[in-house]
Design an enzyme around this catalytic site. Sequence first.
Site, PDB file in Angstrom:
ATOM      1  N   LEU A   1      -0.206   2.363  -6.525  1.00  0.00           N
ATOM      2  CA  LEU A   1      -1.519   3.000  -6.350  1.00  0.00           C
ATOM      3  C   LEU A   1      -2.628   2.146  -6.952  1.00  0.00           C
ATOM      4  O   LEU A   1      -2.368   1.210  -7.697  1.00  0.00           O
ATOM      5  CB  LEU A   1      -1.494   4.379  -7.015  1.00  0.00           C
ATOM      6  CG  LEU A   1      -0.413   5.339  -6.488  1.00  0.00           C
ATOM      7  CD1 LEU A   1      -0.267   6.538  -7.398  1.00  0.00           C
ATOM      8  CD2 LEU A   1      -0.709   5.777  -5.072  1.00  0.00           C
TER       9      LEU A   1
ATOM     10  N   THR B   1      -1.208  -1.887 -10.555  1.00  0.00           N
ATOM     11  CA  THR B   1      -1.839  -2.569 -11.688  1.00  0.00           C
ATOM     12  C   THR B   1      -2.747  -1.561 -12.377  1.00  0.00           C
ATOM     13  O   THR B   1      -3.801  -1.207 -11.856  1.00  0.00           O
ATOM     14  CB  THR B   1      -2.655  -3.793 -11.220  1.00  0.00           C
ATOM     15  OG1 THR B   1      -1.830  -4.602 -10.400  1.00  0.00           O
ATOM     16  CG2 THR B   1      -3.149  -4.590 -12.414  1.00  0.00           C
TER      17      THR B   1
ATOM     18  N   LYS C   1       0.524  -9.262 -16.170  1.00  0.00           N
ATOM     19  CA  LYS C   1      -0.266  -9.178 -14.923  1.00  0.00           C
ATOM     20  C   LYS C   1      -1.749  -9.449 -15.195  1.00  0.00           C
ATOM     21  O   LYS C   1      -2.439 -10.091 -14.404  1.00  0.00           O
ATOM     22  CB  LYS C   1      -0.048  -7.793 -14.300  1.00  0.00           C
ATOM     23  CG  LYS C   1      -0.929  -7.457 -13.110  1.00  0.00           C
ATOM     24  CD  LYS C   1      -0.631  -8.297 -11.879  1.00  0.00           C
ATOM     25  CE  LYS C   1      -1.559  -7.896 -10.732  1.00  0.00           C
ATOM     26  NZ  LYS C   1      -1.500  -8.832  -9.617  1.00  0.00           N
TER      27      LYS C   1
ATOM     28  N   LYS D   1     -11.492  -4.258 -11.438  1.00  0.00           N
ATOM     29  CA  LYS D   1     -10.743  -3.297 -12.278  1.00  0.00           C
ATOM     30  C   LYS D   1      -9.788  -4.047 -13.204  1.00  0.00           C
ATOM     31  O   LYS D   1      -9.696  -3.761 -14.388  1.00  0.00           O
ATOM     32  CB  LYS D   1      -9.992  -2.344 -11.340  1.00  0.00           C
ATOM     33  CG  LYS D   1      -8.603  -1.920 -11.771  1.00  0.00           C
ATOM     34  CD  LYS D   1      -7.845  -1.210 -10.653  1.00  0.00           C
ATOM     35  CE  LYS D   1      -7.067  -2.069  -9.704  1.00  0.00           C
ATOM     36  NZ  LYS D   1      -5.744  -2.500 -10.031  1.00  0.00           N
TER      37      LYS D   1
HETATM   38  P1  NAP Z   1      -4.905  -0.012  -1.312  1.00  0.00           P
HETATM   39  O1  NAP Z   1      -4.585  -0.611   0.000  1.00  0.00           O
HETATM   40  O2  NAP Z   1      -6.329   0.310  -1.605  1.00  0.00           O
HETATM   41  O3  NAP Z   1      -4.021   1.324  -1.479  1.00  0.00           O
HETATM   42  C1  NAP Z   1      -4.206   2.149  -2.583  1.00  0.00           C
HETATM   43  C2  NAP Z   1      -3.231   3.318  -2.530  1.00  0.00           C
HETATM   44  O4  NAP Z   1      -3.499   4.173  -3.667  1.00  0.00           O
HETATM   45  C3  NAP Z   1      -3.359   4.202  -1.294  1.00  0.00           C
HETATM   46  O5  NAP Z   1      -2.105   4.702  -0.939  1.00  0.00           O
HETATM   47  C4  NAP Z   1      -4.284   5.325  -1.793  1.00  0.00           C
HETATM   48  O6  NAP Z   1      -4.144   6.548  -1.078  1.00  0.00           O
HETATM   49  C5  NAP Z   1      -3.743   5.507  -3.193  1.00  0.00           C
HETATM   50  N1  NAP Z   1      -4.680   6.182  -4.083  1.00  0.00           N
HETATM   51  C6  NAP Z   1      -5.858   5.728  -4.555  1.00  0.00           C
HETATM   52  N2  NAP Z   1      -6.441   6.631  -5.365  1.00  0.00           N
HETATM   53  C7  NAP Z   1      -5.600   7.697  -5.401  1.00  0.00           C
HETATM   54  C8  NAP Z   1      -5.630   8.939  -6.087  1.00  0.00           C
HETATM   55  N3  NAP Z   1      -6.648   9.269  -6.894  1.00  0.00           N
HETATM   56  N4  NAP Z   1      -4.600   9.795  -5.907  1.00  0.00           N
HETATM   57  C9  NAP Z   1      -3.555   9.456  -5.109  1.00  0.00           C
HETATM   58  N5  NAP Z   1      -3.469   8.290  -4.433  1.00  0.00           N
HETATM   59  C10 NAP Z   1      -4.483   7.421  -4.584  1.00  0.00           C
HETATM   60  O7  NAP Z   1      -4.410  -0.922  -2.514  1.00  0.00           O
HETATM   61  P2  NAP Z   1      -3.300  -2.084  -2.511  1.00  0.00           P
HETATM   62  O8  NAP Z   1      -3.969  -3.361  -2.134  1.00  0.00           O
HETATM   63  O9  NAP Z   1      -2.085  -1.620  -1.808  1.00  0.00           O
HETATM   64  O10 NAP Z   1      -3.024  -2.182  -4.088  1.00  0.00           O
HETATM   65  C11 NAP Z   1      -2.196  -1.252  -4.780  1.00  0.00           C
HETATM   66  C12 NAP Z   1      -2.021  -1.757  -6.216  1.00  0.00           C
HETATM   67  O11 NAP Z   1      -1.400  -3.046  -6.201  1.00  0.00           O
HETATM   68  C13 NAP Z   1      -3.337  -1.923  -6.983  1.00  0.00           C
HETATM   69  O12 NAP Z   1      -3.129  -1.577  -8.328  1.00  0.00           O
HETATM   70  C14 NAP Z   1      -3.631  -3.417  -6.858  1.00  0.00           C
HETATM   71  O13 NAP Z   1      -4.424  -3.895  -7.929  1.00  0.00           O
HETATM   72  C15 NAP Z   1      -2.204  -3.995  -6.900  1.00  0.00           C
HETATM   73  N6  NAP Z   1      -2.026  -5.294  -6.222  1.00  0.00           N
HETATM   74  C16 NAP Z   1      -2.586  -5.522  -4.998  1.00  0.00           C
HETATM   75  C17 NAP Z   1      -2.391  -6.766  -4.385  1.00  0.00           C
HETATM   76  C18 NAP Z   1      -3.007  -7.091  -3.043  1.00  0.00           C
HETATM   77  O14 NAP Z   1      -3.048  -8.281  -2.692  1.00  0.00           O
HETATM   78  N7  NAP Z   1      -3.493  -6.133  -2.258  1.00  0.00           N
HETATM   79  C19 NAP Z   1      -1.620  -7.746  -5.015  1.00  0.00           C
HETATM   80  C20 NAP Z   1      -1.029  -7.463  -6.253  1.00  0.00           C
HETATM   81  C21 NAP Z   1      -1.241  -6.221  -6.844  1.00  0.00           C
HETATM   82  P3  NAP Z   1      -5.084   6.862   0.209  1.00  0.00           P
HETATM   83  O15 NAP Z   1      -4.381   6.218   1.364  1.00  0.00           O
HETATM   84  O16 NAP Z   1      -5.098   8.328   0.251  1.00  0.00           O
HETATM   85  O17 NAP Z   1      -6.428   6.251  -0.075  1.00  0.00           O
END
Ligand code: NAP
Length: 297
Positions: free
Chosen positions: A71, A102, A177, A245
């Site tokens: 998330l 993260t 991280k 963040k």
């Molecule tokens: P994302 O596409 O924005 O997805 C975020 C997820 O979190 C969605 O399923 C969203 O649900 C859910 N969410 C957000 N707020 C919420 C809440 N208050 N209650 C319940 N669910 C909630 O993000 P992502 O890119 O997959 O990243 C996820 C994590 O991995 C983050 O911590 C990010 O920093 C880390 N990360 C990302 C990457 C990358 O390249 N993208 C790489 C390494 C690490 P909805 O669908 O309902 O909005």
Amino acid sequence: MNKYGDMENVGFIGLGKMGIPMVKNIMNSGYDIIVYNRSKDKTEQFKKNGVNIAKNPREVVEFSKYTITMLTDSEAVKSVFYGQDGILNALGPGKIFIDMSTISPQVSIELAKMVESKNAEMIDAPVTGSVPAAEKAELTIMVGGKFETFEKTKKLLSSMGKNIIYIGSNGYGLKMKMINNIILGANMAILSEAILLGEANGIDPELQFRVLSTGSAYSKVMDIKKENIIKNEFPPMFNLEHEMKDLNYAMEMAKSSTFPLIITSEISQIYEIASKKGLGKLDFSAIYKALRSVYDE
Ligand code: NAP
């Protein structure tokens, strides 16, 4: 035993950019899976393929030995963790909670204490490698928690990643991280500023990258993000607001270790400005776009 007659089931909460390919790889490794996402539209593609869809986070834990969250941030994880239908309520002996989001290391340590009070186990297992690595099951995964819990989860984590590395007790995966994302964010910002200086002096960005890609200033982030800079397009892969963040969590970590993060605090302000300019939902390489607009003013 749960309704699938198997204690090795996996529950996954958070079908975002990272979560979706991670779930696919877990399934490809033969695990039976149940998924939950706050917005129901994202569960549709899984429902069509016969994947179990949970009504709430508690149901995910009830049906699974391992519950994974992927998330946005601390608030998001807390919102599925606490409450009547939250994760904590269904945790008990034999259950393992794996948070791969993260989030703040401090918050993660607090959650781990709550999990322990239920005689369950928790690790923090944030990742690096972004969406392409998630798709290829080649993520690097940094783990914090008890070493024996790490051992129990290694097989499952290997279905999503290539390098699974134990760092230390709860919170230490996340601390590692933060170190990674300080370097990532700084790298992207300084690369953008230098390219803009080159442009201001009439050197085409493509020509600059031809030189930089073979020289001592080369970086992986340059490889991945140079097309975005050349095209001046920033389709979201890792959101700029997520990098911001992470820099904030890094600053919090520095504060609690009474370690001054001089350069990082400057860089986090640049991401702050970019976010205020409305670029938060773009890829974090849009820091180039933000700096460009600042210099153009
Ligand atoms: P994302 O596409 O924005 O997805 C975020 C997820 O979190 C969605 O399923 C969203 O649900 C859910 N969410 C957000 N707020 C919420 C809440 N208050 N209650 C319940 N669910 C909630 O993000 P992502 O890119 O997959 O990243 C996820 C994590 O991995 C983050 O911590 C990010 O920093 C880390 N990360 C990302 C990457 C990358 O390249 N993208 C790489 C390494 C690490 P909805 O669908 O309902 O909005």
